[in-house]
Scaffold this active site. Structure first.
Site, short mmCIF file in Angstrom:
data_model
loop_
_atom_site.label_atom_id
_atom_site.label_comp_id
_atom_site.label_asym_id
_atom_site.label_seq_id
_atom_site.Cartn_x
_atom_site.Cartn_y
_atom_site.Cartn_z
NE ARG A 125 40.55 64.84 53.59
CZ ARG A 125 41.76 65.33 53.83
NH1 ARG A 125 42.62 65.46 52.84
NH2 ARG A 125 42.08 65.71 55.04
CE LYS A 147 25.16 47.96 48.41
NZ LYS A 147 24.36 47.11 49.31
CD GLU A 189 23.65 37.11 45.19
OE1 GLU A 189 22.69 37.78 44.73
OE2 GLU A 189 24.01 37.15 46.39
CE LYS A 231 25.24 45.70 42.20
NZ LYS A 231 25.71 45.13 43.43
CD GLU A 241 20.65 48.75 49.10
OE1 GLU A 241 20.19 47.71 49.52
OE2 GLU A 241 21.86 49.03 49.11
NE ARG A 245 22.75 49.10 45.01
CZ ARG A 245 23.99 49.59 44.93
NH1 ARG A 245 24.18 50.87 44.70
NH2 ARG A 245 25.03 48.82 45.07
CG ASN A 249 17.97 44.23 49.28
OD1 ASN A 249 19.17 43.98 49.18
ND2 ASN A 249 17.51 45.41 49.63
CG HIS A 252 19.90 39.29 49.47
ND1 HIS A 252 19.54 38.73 48.27
CD2 HIS A 252 21.26 39.42 49.43
CE1 HIS A 252 20.63 38.55 47.52
NE2 HIS A 252 21.68 38.96 48.21
CG HIS A 256 21.16 39.31 54.70
ND1 HIS A 256 20.73 40.51 54.17
CD2 HIS A 256 22.28 38.99 54.02
CE1 HIS A 256 21.54 40.88 53.20
NE2 HIS A 256 22.50 39.97 53.09
CG HIS A 269 25.68 36.14 50.32
ND1 HIS A 269 24.82 36.71 51.22
CD2 HIS A 269 25.39 36.69 49.10
CE1 HIS A 269 24.05 37.59 50.59
NE2 HIS A 269 24.38 37.59 49.31
N1 LIG Z 1 30.09 45.41 47.52
C1 LIG Z 1 28.97 44.80 47.22
O1 LIG Z 1 28.07 45.37 46.63
C2 LIG Z 1 28.82 43.37 47.61
C3 LIG Z 1 27.78 42.61 47.09
C4 LIG Z 1 27.72 41.26 47.43
C5 LIG Z 1 28.67 40.69 48.27
N2 LIG Z 1 29.66 41.47 48.78
C6 LIG Z 1 30.68 40.90 49.67
O2 LIG Z 1 31.43 39.93 48.93
C7 LIG Z 1 32.00 39.03 49.85
C8 LIG Z 1 31.88 37.63 49.30
O3 LIG Z 1 32.58 37.55 48.08
P1 LIG Z 1 33.01 36.15 47.45
O4 LIG Z 1 31.86 35.23 47.49
O5 LIG Z 1 33.65 36.45 46.15
O6 LIG Z 1 34.02 35.56 48.52
P2 LIG Z 1 35.62 35.67 48.69
O7 LIG Z 1 36.13 36.93 48.17
O8 LIG Z 1 35.91 35.30 50.09
O9 LIG Z 1 36.12 34.49 47.73
C9 LIG Z 1 35.77 33.17 48.01
C10 LIG Z 1 36.97 32.24 47.92
O10 LIG Z 1 37.29 32.04 46.55
C11 LIG Z 1 38.70 32.16 46.36
N3 LIG Z 1 38.91 32.61 45.00
C12 LIG Z 1 38.66 33.83 44.47
N4 LIG Z 1 38.85 33.83 43.15
C13 LIG Z 1 39.26 32.58 42.82
C14 LIG Z 1 39.60 31.94 41.60
N5 LIG Z 1 39.50 32.58 40.42
N6 LIG Z 1 39.98 30.65 41.64
C15 LIG Z 1 40.02 29.97 42.80
N7 LIG Z 1 39.69 30.51 44.00
C16 LIG Z 1 39.31 31.80 44.00
C17 LIG Z 1 39.12 33.15 47.42
O11 LIG Z 1 40.49 32.98 47.70
C18 LIG Z 1 38.21 32.78 48.59
O12 LIG Z 1 38.80 31.77 49.36
C19 LIG Z 1 31.28 39.23 51.17
O13 LIG Z 1 32.15 39.87 52.06
C20 LIG Z 1 30.13 40.14 50.82
O14 LIG Z 1 29.77 41.01 51.88
C21 LIG Z 1 29.76 42.78 48.46
ZN LIG Z 2 23.69 38.70 47.65
#
Ligand SMILES: NC(=O)c1ccc[n+]([C@@H]2O[C@H](COP(=O)([O-])OP(=O)(O)OC[C@H]3O[C@@H](n4cnc5c(N)ncnc54)[C@H](O)[C@@H]3O)[C@@H](O)[C@H]2O)c1
Ligand SMILES: [Zn+2]
Length: 367
Positions: A125, A147, A189, A231, A241, A245, A249, A252, A256, A269
């Site tokens: 939990r 999130k 971003e 942020k 949100e 917040r 978006n 987005h 999206h 993204h």
């Molecule tokens: N929680 C939130 O508020 C929130 C906000 C925006 C996005 N997200 C989520 O984040 C995700 C996308 O995250 P992302 O863009 O970081 O993608 P990701 O986590 O898939 O990373 C992208 C690639 O970079 C590689 N990588 C990571 N760090 C590295 C480093 N230092 N050196 C070399 N390679 C590295 C990873 O292995 C991966 O292949 C999505 O699932 C999205 O939904 C969440």
């Molecule tokens: Zn985004």
């Protein structure tokens, strides 16, 4: 005796939400301080690192000494952001006899952060999580705000929770190994933060783009810090949100839609968000809400950042339909974030399909 120039002290940005207060610490080389940071946070003693094999190969050595527990490595990439991967983390924790006095430390991009954060939100939990983001996107966005969650076969991010971290440690030096396209995707971003809240940040990007692409750690610490501050302020004001917040978006809705139309395969993204910001600024100019020079400044910056995947084969009508299916539709109304100048936005609920179609055509989709 000569003193070497002292490294600038880390930036410490407070996040205050109804459910938790914590600090985002940002500084080049700061991952070396993770051990003392954890002690300062009184993080429970059994510490489990969660990461993925490619990230661990590059950066694991720096984190391994933190704990005698074996790192929990989950498969890399968006397609593994699913419930079964969370299950693998539970398995490892249970096999290791983890109890409530457990801290999860997520070392990775947004995928690792979201999956490990969701495991932390639900295991027994809820146990504390510390986010150590390793992509630019995660450093400026996903690691902050609580999130967490995973995708379902029928849609993105459909399963999740709010689980604020007890701390976030941002080390821009970890970005030195990030592939250029991933770096750029995160930088869109940062552009978004400039447009929604900070003309100085936007101007900094415009004037220092080459040095940013060289990943100068001090400069990166600056622009990442400014992004995190924005942020943090928004998240602090609005944990779940409802109002402010929403500005996050910006870009987005159409972003999206483009991702969904191309089945999440064509764009990173941030790249889709770049198109979304361009479309929203065209729409804003069309309504007289934004000046043409401000739109041009955004377009020029995005163009200078490098090529984006093509959109000319995509249909504007289908993009508009996809935008209507987005989560930002509340009570049948699309909440659309419009820039009103570089540094400010407004949210409107009266955007017509026709305006959306014209805006997507303006960025290159076919009519
Ligand atoms: N929680 C939130 O508020 C929130 C906000 C925006 C996005 N997200 C989520 O984040 C995700 C996308 O995250 P992302 O863009 O970081 O993608 P990701 O986590 O898939 O990373 C992208 C690639 O970079 C590689 N990588 C990571 N760090 C590295 C480093 N230092 N050196 C070399 N390679 C590295 C990873 O292995 C991966 O292949 C999505 O699932 C999205 O939904 C969440
Ligand atoms: Zn985004």
């Amino acid at each position: 005796m000569t003193l070497s120039p002292a490294a600038p002290p880390p930036q410490r940005i407070p996040v205050r939400t109804p459910s938790a207060d914590y600090v985002v610490e940002i500084g080049a080389g700061s991952s070396a301080r993770l051990a003392s940071l954890l002690d300062g946070l009184h993080a429970p003693a059994r510490r489990f690192l969660v990461s993925s094999p490619p990230i661990w190969r590059l950066h694991g050595a720096a984190f391994e000494p933190l704990t005698s527990e074996k790192p929990i490595l989950i498969p890399d990439g968006e397609r593994h952001k699913q419930v079964s991967t969370v299950g693998r983390i539970y398995d490892a924790l249970i096999r290791a006899g983890a109890d409530r006095a457990t801290t999860i430390i997520a070392v990775g991009g947004g995928v690792v952060g979201d999956v490990a954060g969701f495991a932390a939100a639900t295991f027994l939990r809820g146990v504390p999580v510390v986010q150590v983001p390793t992509t630019l996107l995660a450093q400026v966005d996903s690691a902050i705000g609580g999130k967490v969650g995973v995708n379902h076969a029928l849609g993105k991010n459909l399963i999740g929770a709010f689980h604020q971290p007890i701390g976030v440690l941002v080390d821009p030096e970890l970005l030195s190994t990030l592939p250029r396209r991933e770096f750029r995707a995160g930088l869109y971003e940062v552009v978004k933060y400039g447009v929604i809240a900070s003309r100085p940040l936007f101007d900094r990007l415009t004037s220092s783009l080459p040095a940013i692409f060289k990943r100068d750690p001090a400069l990166l610490a600056d622009v990442i810090g400014e992004s995190c501050r924005i942020k943090a302020v928004v998240v602090s004001a609005d944990e779940r949100e409802a109002g402010p917040r929403r500005a996050l978006n910006f870009g987005h809705t159409i972003g999206h839609a483009l991702e969904a139309l191309t089945k999440y395969k064509r764009f990173r993204h941030g790249e889709a968000v770049a198109y979304g910001m361009l479309a929203a600024s065209e729409l804003a100019v069309g309504r007289g809400a934004l000046s043409a020079p401000d739109r041009d400044a955004l377009r020029d910056l995005i163009t200078r950042m490098g090529p984006l995947p093509a959109v000319t084969d995509l249909s504007a009508g289908e993009a508009v339909e996809a935008a209507g299916r987005d989560k930002k539709v509340v009570g049948g109304r699309l909440h659309f974030v419009l820039p009103t100048a570089i540094g400010t936005t407004t949210t409107v609920t009266d955007v017509s399909e026709d305006e959306l179609r014209r805006a997507t055509e303006a960025i290159g989709l076919r009519g």
